[in-house]
Write a protein that holds these residues in place. Structure first.
Motif, PDB file in Angstrom:
ATOM      1  N   ILE A 155      -7.300   1.805 -10.329  1.00 46.32           N
ATOM      2  CA  ILE A 155      -7.354   0.174  -9.709  1.00 46.32           C
ATOM      3  C   ILE A 155      -6.043   0.233  -8.642  1.00 46.32           C
ATOM      4  O   ILE A 155      -4.998   0.443  -9.056  1.00 46.32           O
ATOM      5  CB  ILE A 155      -6.877  -0.629 -11.159  1.00 46.32           C
ATOM      6  N   TYR A 156      -6.489  -0.642  -7.900  1.00 48.05           N
ATOM      7  CA  TYR A 156      -5.370  -0.965  -6.811  1.00 48.05           C
ATOM      8  C   TYR A 156      -4.777  -2.286  -7.109  1.00 48.05           C
ATOM      9  O   TYR A 156      -5.647  -3.069  -7.147  1.00 48.05           O
ATOM     10  CB  TYR A 156      -5.766  -0.710  -5.267  1.00 48.05           C
ATOM     11  N   LYS A 157      -3.681  -2.546  -7.147  1.00 46.79           N
ATOM     12  CA  LYS A 157      -2.895  -4.071  -7.139  1.00 46.79           C
ATOM     13  C   LYS A 157      -2.134  -4.363  -6.038  1.00 46.79           C
ATOM     14  O   LYS A 157      -0.999  -3.521  -5.972  1.00 46.79           O
ATOM     15  CB  LYS A 157      -2.363  -4.022  -8.597  1.00 46.79           C
ATOM     16  N   GLY A 181       1.328  -2.765  -2.553  1.00 47.15           N
ATOM     17  CA  GLY A 181       0.640  -2.552  -3.911  1.00 47.15           C
ATOM     18  C   GLY A 181       1.128  -1.429  -4.557  1.00 47.15           C
ATOM     19  O   GLY A 181       1.785  -0.507  -4.097  1.00 47.15           O
ATOM     20  N   ARG A 182       0.145  -0.778  -5.364  1.00 45.94           N
ATOM     21  CA  ARG A 182       0.209   0.375  -6.235  1.00 45.94           C
ATOM     22  C   ARG A 182      -1.062   0.708  -6.613  1.00 45.94           C
ATOM     23  O   ARG A 182      -2.002  -0.107  -6.710  1.00 45.94           O
ATOM     24  CB  ARG A 182       1.380  -0.055  -7.380  1.00 45.94           C
ATOM     25  N   ILE A 183      -1.136   1.903  -7.153  1.00 44.36           N
ATOM     26  CA  ILE A 183      -2.441   2.657  -7.562  1.00 44.36           C
ATOM     27  C   ILE A 183      -2.205   2.788  -9.306  1.00 44.36           C
ATOM     28  O   ILE A 183      -1.371   3.488  -9.403  1.00 44.36           O
ATOM     29  CB  ILE A 183      -2.809   3.511  -7.014  1.00 44.36           C
ATOM     30  N   ASP A 195       1.102   0.931   0.281  1.00 50.66           N
ATOM     31  CA  ASP A 195       1.017  -0.371   1.120  1.00 50.66           C
ATOM     32  C   ASP A 195      -0.267  -0.223   2.048  1.00 50.66           C
ATOM     33  O   ASP A 195      -0.267   0.872   2.726  1.00 50.66           O
ATOM     34  CB  ASP A 195       1.992  -0.609   2.109  1.00 50.66           C
ATOM     35  N   LEU A 196      -0.906  -1.053   2.095  1.00 51.66           N
ATOM     36  CA  LEU A 196      -2.102  -1.226   3.091  1.00 51.66           C
ATOM     37  C   LEU A 196      -1.616  -1.914   4.178  1.00 51.66           C
ATOM     38  O   LEU A 196      -1.261  -3.095   4.248  1.00 51.66           O
ATOM     39  CB  LEU A 196      -3.413  -2.059   2.656  1.00 51.66           C
ATOM     40  N   ILE A 197      -1.665  -1.304   5.347  1.00 52.49           N
ATOM     41  CA  ILE A 197      -1.303  -1.854   6.795  1.00 52.49           C
ATOM     42  C   ILE A 197      -2.643  -2.072   7.651  1.00 52.49           C
ATOM     43  O   ILE A 197      -3.346  -1.222   7.959  1.00 52.49           O
ATOM     44  CB  ILE A 197      -0.532  -0.753   7.593  1.00 52.49           C
TER      45      ILE A 197
END
Length: 228
Positions: free
Chosen positions: A181-183, A194-196, A219-221
């Motif tokens: 799950i990605y939050k 975020g984190r997994i 982190d999604l960039i």
């Protein structure tokens, strides 16, 4: 005399054309690439210069347990974000493409981790497709940051296209599984921090130790900066 000159000229041109034709090198056929965004260069599949490359460890065929490292291409776009992750169990550097603009709208789904839609060894009739992932955006937090939860983050190592990470025995049986799950919080139009989180297998198995495992930061960039 004039007639002989015309014949000589025609014969010379024909010979020159034939000679040039023989000198054209034979280019080998291009293979069928496993990523639709790949191009063929020197008879090999490769990523375009503008793409972001990631190496994934995938099964060599739908029914094989052997893994093979392969290059995949993430094409930059205004709605595509990339997370650079060190290889861990069944996750590696991956990209996510939002269907709608996440900064201004509330998108309800995102595309597959690599943007990949074709793995050539998987037969077309295998019904083994890379589906979209479930995305949930809770209400805005007190500090006005948008939360983004991805409940079925697909693995990018081992089994691309499945919604869980699986471990296999040598004889091909499942030894354990877990899901990711990605939050994250959208702290900037171009950044989701975020984190997994790993959700373990309730019935045990070799991956049950991942039940409380967390990878952070992930982190999604955004690959192309946001413009209003």
């Amino acid at each position: 005399m004039k007639y002989n000159f015309i014949i000589f000229t025609f014969s010379s041109l024909l010979l020159a054309f034939t000679g040039c034709k023989d000198e054209v090198p034979v280019t080998p056929d291009c293979p069928r690439c496993w990523d639709r965004d790949m191009i063929c260069a020197d008879a090999e599949c490769d990523c375009p210069e503008e793409s972001i490359e990631t190496w994934l460890e995938l099964r060599t065929s739908f029914i094989s347990n052997e893994l093979e490292a392969r290059k995949f291409c993430i094409m930059p776009s205004s709605k595509t974000f990339v997370a650079y992750v060190e290889p861990f169990v069944c996750i590696d550097t991956f990209g996510l493409t939002f269907v709608e603009e996440p900064w201004t709208a509330s998108p309800n789904e995102v595309g597959v981790p690599t943007g990949t839609s074709l793995v050539s060894e998987i037969p077309d009739d295998a019904e083994y497709s890379l589906t979209r992932q479930v995305l949930y955006i809770p209400p805005m937090t007190p500090d006005s940051l948008k939360e983004i939860h991805i409940h079925l983050l697909q693995p990018t190592r081992g089994e691309l296209g499945e919604s869980v990470c699986r471990d296999w025995t040598e004889d091909g049986n499942i030894a354990g599984y877990t899901r990711m799950i990605y939050k994250g919080l959208m702290v900037h139009p171009d950044t989701i921090k975020g984190r997994i989180e790993f959700m373990g297998n309730a019935s045990g198995g070799t991956l049950s130790y991942l039940a409380d495992e967390v990878i952070e930061p992930v982190d999604l960039i955004r690959t192309i900066p946001y413009e209003e």
